[in-house]
Scaffold this motif. Structure first.
Motif, PDB file in Angstrom:
ATOM      1  N   ALA A 171      -2.195  14.503  -0.513  1.00  0.00           N
ATOM      2  CA  ALA A 171      -1.439  14.770   0.367  1.00  0.00           C
ATOM      3  C   ALA A 171      -1.281  16.542  -0.025  1.00  0.00           C
ATOM      4  CB  ALA A 171      -0.302  14.305   0.313  1.00  0.00           C
ATOM      5  N   VAL A 172      -1.046  16.848  -1.384  1.00  0.00           N
ATOM      6  CA  VAL A 172      -0.596  18.504  -1.320  1.00  0.00           C
ATOM      7  C   VAL A 172      -1.872  18.829  -0.680  1.00  0.00           C
ATOM      8  CG1 VAL A 172      -1.062  19.475  -3.971  1.00  0.00           C
ATOM      9  CG2 VAL A 172       0.469  17.451  -3.862  1.00  0.00           C
ATOM     10  N   GLU A 173      -3.126  18.299  -0.342  1.00  0.00           N
ATOM     11  CA  GLU A 173      -4.587  19.381  -0.059  1.00  0.00           C
ATOM     12  C   GLU A 173      -4.057  19.183   0.583  1.00  0.00           C
ATOM     13  OE1 GLU A 173      -8.323  17.603  -1.352  1.00  0.00           O
ATOM     14  OE2 GLU A 173      -7.755  17.146  -3.670  1.00  0.00           O
ATOM     15  N   VAL A 174      -3.774  18.195   1.396  1.00  0.00           N
ATOM     16  CA  VAL A 174      -3.762  17.730   2.993  1.00  0.00           C
ATOM     17  C   VAL A 174      -2.376  19.030   3.518  1.00  0.00           C
ATOM     18  CG1 VAL A 174      -2.885  17.432   5.300  1.00  0.00           C
ATOM     19  CG2 VAL A 174      -4.465  16.754   4.036  1.00  0.00           C
ATOM     20  N   GLU A 175      -0.929  19.562   3.271  1.00  0.00           N
ATOM     21  CA  GLU A 175       0.060  20.263   3.296  1.00  0.00           C
ATOM     22  C   GLU A 175      -0.545  21.866   2.727  1.00  0.00           C
ATOM     23  OE1 GLU A 175       2.926  22.418   2.866  1.00  0.00           O
ATOM     24  OE2 GLU A 175       1.672  21.963   1.050  1.00  0.00           O
ATOM     25  N   ALA A 176      -1.206  21.735   1.722  1.00  0.00           N
ATOM     26  CA  ALA A 176      -1.156  23.240   1.129  1.00  0.00           C
ATOM     27  C   ALA A 176      -2.605  23.720   2.452  1.00  0.00           C
ATOM     28  CB  ALA A 176      -2.684  23.379   0.145  1.00  0.00           C
ATOM     29  N   GLU A 177      -3.697  23.135   3.315  1.00  0.00           N
ATOM     30  CA  GLU A 177      -3.793  23.625   4.123  1.00  0.00           C
ATOM     31  C   GLU A 177      -3.715  23.812   5.402  1.00  0.00           C
ATOM     32  OE1 GLU A 177      -7.165  25.062   5.863  1.00  0.00           O
ATOM     33  OE2 GLU A 177      -7.508  24.336   4.361  1.00  0.00           O
ATOM     34  N   TRP A 178      -2.595  23.418   5.756  1.00  0.00           N
ATOM     35  CA  TRP A 178      -2.098  23.129   6.990  1.00  0.00           C
ATOM     36  C   TRP A 178      -0.845  24.233   7.167  1.00  0.00           C
ATOM     37  CZ3 TRP A 178      -2.042  20.261  11.131  1.00  0.00           C
ATOM     38  CH2 TRP A 178      -1.142  20.018  12.742  1.00  0.00           C
ATOM     39  N   SER A 179      -0.865  24.699   5.906  1.00  0.00           N
ATOM     40  CA  SER A 179       0.545  25.907   5.667  1.00  0.00           C
ATOM     41  C   SER A 179      -0.336  27.016   5.460  1.00  0.00           C
ATOM     42  CB  SER A 179       0.522  25.316   3.665  1.00  0.00           C
ATOM     43  OG  SER A 179       1.981  24.588   3.841  1.00  0.00           O
ATOM     44  N   SER A 180      -1.507  26.876   4.911  1.00  0.00           N
ATOM     45  CA  SER A 180      -2.598  28.358   5.401  1.00  0.00           C
ATOM     46  C   SER A 180      -2.716  28.116   6.487  1.00  0.00           C
ATOM     47  CB  SER A 180      -3.820  27.720   4.160  1.00  0.00           C
ATOM     48  OG  SER A 180      -4.661  27.245   4.644  1.00  0.00           O
ATOM     49  N   CYS A 204       1.153  -1.296  -0.421  1.00  0.00           N
ATOM     50  CA  CYS A 204       0.217  -0.093  -0.352  1.00  0.00           C
ATOM     51  C   CYS A 204       0.838   1.128  -0.068  1.00  0.00           C
ATOM     52  CB  CYS A 204      -0.700   0.158   1.634  1.00  0.00           C
ATOM     53  SG  CYS A 204      -2.377  -1.202   1.290  1.00  0.00           S
ATOM     54  N   PRO A 205       0.488   2.441  -0.622  1.00  0.00           N
ATOM     55  CA  PRO A 205       1.166   3.578  -0.602  1.00  0.00           C
ATOM     56  C   PRO A 205       1.070   4.699   0.628  1.00  0.00           C
ATOM     57  CG  PRO A 205      -1.003   3.923  -2.648  1.00  0.00           C
ATOM     58  CD  PRO A 205      -0.837   2.450  -2.264  1.00  0.00           C
ATOM     59  N   GLN A 206       2.346   4.877   1.087  1.00  0.00           N
ATOM     60  CA  GLN A 206       2.389   5.547   2.253  1.00  0.00           C
ATOM     61  C   GLN A 206       2.965   7.208   2.063  1.00  0.00           C
ATOM     62  OE1 GLN A 206       3.360   3.105   5.391  1.00  0.00           O
ATOM     63  NE2 GLN A 206       3.264   4.917   7.439  1.00  0.00           N
ATOM     64  N   ILE A 207       3.012   8.026   2.018  1.00  0.00           N
ATOM     65  CA  ILE A 207       3.037   9.242   2.281  1.00  0.00           C
ATOM     66  C   ILE A 207       3.371   9.972   3.999  1.00  0.00           C
ATOM     67  CG2 ILE A 207       2.503  11.568   1.417  1.00  0.00           C
ATOM     68  CD1 ILE A 207       2.060  10.310  -0.743  1.00  0.00           C
ATOM     69  N   ASN A 208       4.106  10.378   4.231  1.00  0.00           N
ATOM     70  CA  ASN A 208       4.422  10.906   4.908  1.00  0.00           C
ATOM     71  C   ASN A 208       5.005  12.512   5.301  1.00  0.00           C
ATOM     72  OD1 ASN A 208       5.671  11.595   8.073  1.00  0.00           O
ATOM     73  ND2 ASN A 208       8.162  11.636   7.336  1.00  0.00           N
ATOM     74  N   LEU A 209       3.694  13.037   5.907  1.00  0.00           N
ATOM     75  CA  LEU A 209       3.602  14.975   5.745  1.00  0.00           C
ATOM     76  C   LEU A 209       4.711  15.513   7.155  1.00  0.00           C
ATOM     77  CD1 LEU A 209       0.530  15.120   4.434  1.00  0.00           C
ATOM     78  CD2 LEU A 209       2.174  15.521   3.293  1.00  0.00           C
ATOM     79  N   PRO A 210       5.765  16.016   6.334  1.00  0.00           N
ATOM     80  CA  PRO A 210       6.293  16.582   7.895  1.00  0.00           C
ATOM     81  C   PRO A 210       5.683  18.037   8.548  1.00  0.00           C
ATOM     82  CG  PRO A 210       7.636  16.378   6.440  1.00  0.00           C
ATOM     83  CD  PRO A 210       6.455  16.182   5.874  1.00  0.00           C
ATOM     84  N   PRO A 242      10.902  17.626  13.610  1.00  0.00           N
ATOM     85  CA  PRO A 242       9.335  17.134  13.054  1.00  0.00           C
ATOM     86  C   PRO A 242       8.829  15.937  13.432  1.00  0.00           C
ATOM     87  CG  PRO A 242      11.569  16.506  11.185  1.00  0.00           C
ATOM     88  CD  PRO A 242      11.911  17.295  12.886  1.00  0.00           C
ATOM     89  N   VAL A 243       7.185  16.307  13.655  1.00  0.00           N
ATOM     90  CA  VAL A 243       6.709  14.981  13.766  1.00  0.00           C
ATOM     91  C   VAL A 243       5.652  14.724  12.096  1.00  0.00           C
ATOM     92  CG1 VAL A 243       4.396  14.505  14.738  1.00  0.00           C
ATOM     93  CG2 VAL A 243       6.452  16.071  15.864  1.00  0.00           C
ATOM     94  N   GLY A 244       5.393  13.710  11.974  1.00  0.00           N
ATOM     95  CA  GLY A 244       5.163  13.951  10.824  1.00  0.00           C
ATOM     96  C   GLY A 244       3.539  12.324  10.837  1.00  0.00           C
ATOM     97  N   LEU A 245       2.622  12.595   9.412  1.00  0.00           N
ATOM     98  CA  LEU A 245       1.438  12.477   9.890  1.00  0.00           C
ATOM     99  C   LEU A 245       1.567  11.157   8.256  1.00  0.00           C
ATOM    100  CD1 LEU A 245      -1.576  12.240  10.460  1.00  0.00           C
ATOM    101  CD2 LEU A 245      -1.985  14.094   8.433  1.00  0.00           C
ATOM    102  N   SER A 246       1.365   9.977   8.848  1.00  0.00           N
ATOM    103  CA  SER A 246       0.947   9.519   7.827  1.00  0.00           C
ATOM    104  C   SER A 246       0.213   8.620   7.254  1.00  0.00           C
ATOM    105  CB  SER A 246       2.100   7.759   7.810  1.00  0.00           C
ATOM    106  OG  SER A 246       2.859   7.676   7.813  1.00  0.00           O
ATOM    107  N   LEU A 247      -0.233   9.440   5.685  1.00  0.00           N
ATOM    108  CA  LEU A 247      -1.330   8.362   4.650  1.00  0.00           C
ATOM    109  C   LEU A 247      -1.536   7.729   4.309  1.00  0.00           C
ATOM    110  CD1 LEU A 247      -2.185  12.399   3.570  1.00  0.00           C
ATOM    111  CD2 LEU A 247      -2.976  11.321   5.519  1.00  0.00           C
ATOM    112  N   MET A 248      -1.948   6.213   3.940  1.00  0.00           N
ATOM    113  CA  MET A 248      -2.089   4.944   3.173  1.00  0.00           C
ATOM    114  C   MET A 248      -3.018   5.126   2.370  1.00  0.00           C
ATOM    115  SD  MET A 248      -1.336   1.314   4.871  1.00  0.00           S
ATOM    116  CE  MET A 248       0.555   1.730   5.539  1.00  0.00           C
ATOM    117  N   GLY A 249      -3.003   4.313   1.491  1.00  0.00           N
ATOM    118  CA  GLY A 249      -3.897   4.337   0.354  1.00  0.00           C
ATOM    119  C   GLY A 249      -4.268   2.826  -0.037  1.00  0.00           C
ATOM    120  N   ALA A 250      -5.234   2.496  -0.135  1.00  0.00           N
ATOM    121  CA  ALA A 250      -5.122   0.629  -0.837  1.00  0.00           C
ATOM    122  C   ALA A 250      -3.856   0.910  -1.800  1.00  0.00           C
ATOM    123  CB  ALA A 250      -6.226   0.500  -1.635  1.00  0.00           C
TER     124      ALA A 250
END
Length: 144
Positions: free
Chosen positions: A131-140, A98-104, A112-120
């Motif tokens: 991940a791009v949407e979450v990072e953009a929202e977090w950064s704003s 499964c793909p897993q992305i870490n967002l610090p 740094p503290v990371g949030l992982s998102l995992m999909g099927a």
């Protein structure tokens, strides 16, 4: 298994690797066929459970690590123990395919503290868009 994949290269070049990496390869050298078969049976159970959890486009959100990133001066024994705890969270993607992305997204005491998102399996592009949407929202958001 990493040892089986890299064995010839390691034996030919005798590379210098970090202590933690060397320990993993040494452990891999001693795995028996029976242990490997038992591990593969467990892996199939985990894959099945993740398939159930991630059905219908679900995304799993979890911490990437049980703690903030380790400080660079953390003693090796503590780093090894923490690495085992971190691997319990980070191995799921590799174990199941499964793909897993870490967002610090945050820091604690400058680490740094990371949030992982995992999909099927096969949801890589969807996961990257999220991940791009979450990072953009977090950064704003303004942090006071």
């Amino acid at each position: 298994m990493a040892w089986d994949t890299q064995r010839d290269w390691i034996e030919q070049t005798n590379p210098r690797v970090a202590f933690e990496v060397a320990i993993r390869y040494l452990n891999g050298m001693s795995v028996t066929d029976d242990q490997l078969a038992a591990s593969n049976a467990v892996r199939q159970v985990v894959k099945s459970r993740m398939n159930d959890l991630l059905a219908d486009g679900a995304i799993l959100c979890m911490p990437t690590s049980p703690t903030p990133a380790p400080p660079p001066d953390m003693p090796v024994p503590e780093r090894v123990e923490l690495g085992v705890r971190i691997a319990r969270l980070t191995c799921i993607g590799g174990m199941t395919g499964c793909p897993q992305i870490n967002l610090p997204l945050a820091e604690v005491d400058g680490l740094p503290v990371g949030l992982s998102l995992m999909g099927a399996r096969g949801s890589d592009e969807t996961l990257m868009r999220l991940a791009v949407e979450v990072e953009a929202e977090w950064s704003s958001r303004s942090v006071d």
